[in-house]
Design an enzyme around this catalytic site. Structure first.
Site, PDB file in Angstrom:
ATOM      1  N   CYS A   1      -2.263   5.204   0.256  1.00  0.00           N
ATOM      2  CA  CYS A   1      -3.160   5.845   1.206  1.00  0.00           C
ATOM      3  C   CYS A   1      -2.781   7.331   1.367  1.00  0.00           C
ATOM      4  O   CYS A   1      -1.682   7.636   1.817  1.00  0.00           O
ATOM      5  CB  CYS A   1      -3.048   5.104   2.529  1.00  0.00           C
ATOM      6  SG  CYS A   1      -4.404   5.461   3.621  1.00  0.00           S
TER       7      CYS A   1
ATOM      8  N   ASN B   1       0.841  -1.194   0.000  1.00  0.00           N
ATOM      9  CA  ASN B   1       0.000   0.000   0.000  1.00  0.00           C
ATOM     10  C   ASN B   1       0.874   1.243   0.000  1.00  0.00           C
ATOM     11  O   ASN B   1       1.334   1.697   1.032  1.00  0.00           O
ATOM     12  CB  ASN B   1      -0.932  -0.046   1.227  1.00  0.00           C
ATOM     13  CG  ASN B   1      -1.868   1.135   1.280  1.00  0.00           C
ATOM     14  OD1 ASN B   1      -1.650   2.146   0.621  1.00  0.00           O
ATOM     15  ND2 ASN B   1      -2.924   1.004   2.072  1.00  0.00           N
TER      16      ASN B   1
ATOM     17  N   CYS C   1     -25.351  24.314 -27.623  1.00  0.00           N
ATOM     18  CA  CYS C   1     -24.511  24.761 -28.737  1.00  0.00           C
ATOM     19  C   CYS C   1     -24.463  26.286 -28.806  1.00  0.00           C
ATOM     20  O   CYS C   1     -23.422  26.883 -29.020  1.00  0.00           O
ATOM     21  CB  CYS C   1     -25.035  24.190 -30.054  1.00  0.00           C
ATOM     22  SG  CYS C   1     -23.914  24.478 -31.440  1.00  0.00           S
TER      23      CYS C   1
END
Lengths: 439, 418
Positions: free
Chosen positions: B134, B131, B351
């Site tokens: 984190c 890990n 648009c």
């Protein structure tokens, strides 16, 4: 106790608990989460068809967006800016054929946005919390009388007050609100709802004189006292059928019948078996209310189901209440000596005609309302066509001092139409008084 | 039915759907329930030295009436004793020998890493996940994303682990970097067998406007949490593809980031992942969503006449190029199917106000019309249109040959080169 039938076959009045259950609002209030989920569905269309379908042109996508962002107060302001009767319209408008009928989701075969209930969500909140968005304008010194405290009169009086005019509303009944108080079905809008709304609207600062009918005799005085007069007098009594037996005690006009139910808050005794003559929305309202009170109800209409003027969803509601419909049938006479015993009709069949007797204890006729022509005659130069007051685009009548709107100019339409007329007539009056236009 | 059996860097599992190291893999009870429900593997909630958690821990972003479009957390690694975790992991492995059980780990010293690796291998674990991602709490103590953000440290710690581990080592990468390939290449140099990405993204999910406190609140304060859930998928897809396309990177990839449906999983496979890991969707709906993942992916493979997931690997990643390699003479324009149009005019206003003023309204009709001469083919109208297949983008034959920026006359470098 109020009794609408002298016949022995009348129903006992319902208890408060039963009445509350049967006459509770058919479009219940949305919970916060429901409102936000529903509001989230709105596509926020450009130049939205729902706005164009609303006689008062409320910016519907905007107020829905405000509900979605939990700005319920802002939503109410958006609604009331266009239509100060936005609360009653939310509850009583035939949204299925107006805003919701125009919702683009219909083109996708999806359920349209529940605009009526969303509007009720915002406006109920604003009225209950007395959130105020408008102030009396700087005084112009002009005085205006409004004849009739119904939707058009209230909308007109409110707008005139915003514009700085001094306004007095003359209401013939003991309460203002017009149809909202005395005409619409109580399961759409209750007496309490209407009273609260009238109070909320009038609180801006105009006077409402109730039990104060304007007649031909009081017109000259009114004309002397006021710079302009708005007529929002609505319609008259129910049209009579003109058949034998009509004078029997248990024969009522639908408008009067509904008026009495509203006045007594449905604590009233009606016949066990009722025949209603007519095919419009008033006939349906009378039928559904009678059915809710426990009566066996039949609606008799002279034309076909397709030709019926009542909205399809109102007819569906009646059918859900076990109301029976007999088409292509004309009433001939009301049977009975002391009491109503039945309605004699002629029914058109494929081959020809046949007699039909429908046994009943009460007859209600919902075949339209009379115009109040006698009253109109007391006003000089007031042009009236087919019972309707003639107005120009500013809602000014042929007598320049008078303006008019609502049922008395269109022959009887929705509350929302009256609200639009009242608002726009107020602007017409303002133009007339402040700039001297009278075209 | 296709064969979903997976071999990921030597770790075998009955399907490529693993639970990511997170609250759903906190206990043996949960992991066994997950395996019963059909998950192919699980990466156990990160093992490490004892920690203490705060309350509250999660914050979420909702969009309109959609709950938890994004989720963040300020929870740390496992708060249970290592012995308890190891005992339960052993039980799981004994009951489900064919499922992949991976130990996520986060330690400071080489000795701590080595000790835990040995103990995990002793109970029959299938692999490790480091890990390095984190982004809260642990990084303040020099672990988690503090490692993932520094390629040198990443390489060094990976090499410590690989010295001791006999089972495959996956390095879990943090997306809180400017270039994901640098820590990935460092992991490769350190000897990792695979990488997994993305870990969570630094985030604050929102503010309580009544109290002006940040979410999730711990006694009116908060800290930046790790963001995950459907909202992060586009970021994860791009990072996975960047690794797939890097010429020097060769490790298998376990894809993570907002996977909820089988379509999401297929997208990760097409970008180069060979397994996927799921967390937020399980935290939202529970383990049973795996049914739709496995069936959906199988159906998809069948419909494309494919037998194995690896046939999908990286197909779409190859279609990601530098912008300058895109054909400037390729032209599409919008087409509105007037029969499907429900006349909301959202395309028009999008648009008109937000793009290129190339949609017109015509009198007496609510159906907008494309101005074909000015339409640049940007897609915006088709993206806002609420009706499926109502606005489609249609190819226009220009008759021109492919022309990329590198060769375009307007390119100053091109002119210089000439």
């Amino acid at each position: 106790m109020s009794v609408l039938t002298s016949n022995k076959n009348f129903l006992p009045t319902l208890s408060d608990v039963e009445l509350k259950e049967k006459f509770s609002n058919i479009k219940p209030r949305m919970a916060n989460s429901e409102a936000i989920v529903e509001a989230s569905r709105c596509l926020f269309c450009h130049d939205a068809p729902c706005i164009n379908a609303c006689p008062t042109s409320i910016d519907i996508p905007m107020f829905i967006r405000q509900i979605m962002s939990k700005n319920t107060k802002g939503a109410a302001k958006t609604i009331f800016t266009q239509n100060i009767l936005g609360k009653s319209c939310a509850h009583v408008c035939p949204t299925e054929v107006l805003c919701e009928g125009a919702c683009v989701y219909n083109n996708l075969n999806e359920k349209p946005i529940d605009i009526g209930r969303l509007q009720a969500f915002a406006t109920d909140y604003a009225v209950e919390n007395n959130l105020r968005f408008f102030k009396k304008g700087k005084s112009t010194g002009k005085k205006i009388a409004v004849i009739g405290g119904g939707p058009s009169g209230l909308a007109c009086a409110h707008e005139l007050t915003v514009l700085g005019h001094e306004v007095v509303v003359y209401e013939a009944n003991e309460k203002a609100g017009g149809l909202n108080t005395y005409g619409v079905a109580p399961y759409k809008y209750s007496n309490k709802d209407s009273e609260e709304e009238v109070k909320y609207i009038a609180e801006i600062g105009f006077e409402v004189k109730t039990n104060c009918p304007v007649t031909g005799a009081t017109i000259p005085e009114l004309e002397k006292k006021y710079d302009a007069i708005f007529i929002g007098a609505g319609l008259g009594k129910s049209k009579k059928l003109g058949i034998a037996g009509e004078d029997l005690e248990s024969v009522h006009g639908a408008t009067e019948f509904i008026h009495k139910l509203r006045k007594k808050e449905q604590k009233i005794q009606i016949g066990k078996t009722i025949v209603i003559v007519g095919g419009g929305n008033t006939a349906i309202d009378a039928a559904v209310e009678s059915s809710k009170l426990g009566a066996d109800v039949t609606v008799v209409y002279r034309r076909t189901e397709k030709e019926q003027k009542a909205y399809y969803f109102e007819v569906e509601l009646a059918k859900k209440h076990n109301v029976k419909f007999i088409y292509l049938t004309n009433p001939v006479s009301i049977l009975g000596n002391e009491f109503v015993e039945g309605l004699k009709c002629i029914q058109n069949t494929n081959g020809g005609q046949k007699d039909l007797i429908i046994p009943c204890d009460m007859v209600i006729f919902a075949t339209g309302q009379e115009k109040i022509i006698d009253f109109y005659k007391s006003i000089k130069n007031l042009e009236v066509t087919q019972g309707k007051i003639v107005v120009n685009k500013n809602f000014q009548t042929t007598n320049p001092k008078y303006f008019a709107g609502g049922d008395c100019i269109n022959g009887g339409k929705e509350v929302v139409n009256a609200a639009a007329h009242g608002r726009d007539a107020a602007r017409g009056i303002n133009e007339f008084l402040m700039r001297g236009h009278n075209d | 039915m296709t064969d979903l059996n997976t071999n990921f860097a030597g770790i075998k599992s009955p399907n490529p759907f693993w639970l990511a190291s997170a609250p759903p893999t906190n206990t043996g009870y949960q992991v066994m329930n997950a395996f019963k429900a059909g998950w192919g593997g699980a990466v156990w909630k990160t093992l490490g030295k004892p920690i203490v958690n705060v309350s509250s821990r999660y914050g979420a972003l909702s969009y309109k009436n959609n709950r938890m479009m994004g989720l963040n957390n300020i929870e740390l690694i496992t708060d249970r004793p290592l012995e308890v975790n190891l005992r339960e992991m052993k039980e799981v492995k004994e009951k489900f020998p064919d499922h992949a059980l991976i130990a996520s780990m986060m330690f400071e010293t080489k000795e701590e890493w080595h000790d835990c690796i040995k103990r995990c291998e002793d109970i029959g674990i299938d692999g490790f996940e480091l890990n390095y991602g984190c982004p809260h709490g642990m990084c303040e103590r020099g672990m988690g994303s503090a490692v993932g953000q520094n390629p040198d440290v990443c390489e060094k710690i990976t090499s410590w682990v690989c010295e001791a581990a006999t089972k495959p080592v996956i390095v879990k990468l943090t997306p809180n970097v400017t270039d994901i390939t640098r820590p990935a290449l460092a992991a490769q140099r350190g000897g990792a067998s695979a990488v997994s990405l993305i870990n969570t993204i630094n985030s604050v999910t929102g503010i309580n406007l009544d109290t002006m406190d940040p979410n999730p609140t711990v006694d009116r304060l908060s800290t930046h949490g790790g963001y995950c859930g459907p909202a992060v998928k586009p970021i994860a897809l791009n990072m996975v593809a960047e690794l797939t396309n890097h010429p020097d990177f060769h490790l298998p990839i376990s894809g993570i980031g907002g996977i909820e449906t089988w379509q999401d999983a297929v997208e990760f496979f097409l970008m180069g992942a060979t397994t996927v890991q799921v967390c937020t969707a399980v935290m939202h709906y529970g383990f049973r969503i795996v049914t739709d993942l496995t069936e959906g992916v199988s159906e998809y493979l069948d419909s494309h006449k494919m037998k194995k997931i690896t046939e999908l690997t990286g197909i779409t990643a190859k279609k990601l190029r530098k912008w300058e390699q895109l054909d400037l003479n390729y032209k599409i324009i919008a087409h509105i199917n007037s029969e499907k149009c429900i006349s909301c005019q959202l395309c028009y206003i999008a648009c008109e106000d937000g793009a290129h003023q190339s949609i017109a309204l015509v009198k007496d009709s609510r159906i907008p019309v494309i101005k074909e001469d000015t339409c640049v083919g940007c897609n915006l109208c088709s993206l806002v249109c609420p009706v499926e297949d109502c606005i489609t983008m249609v190819k226009v034959e220009t008759g021109k040959k492919k022309l990329v920026w590198a060769n375009h006359p307007a390119n100053p470098n091109h002119i210089l080169a000439r």
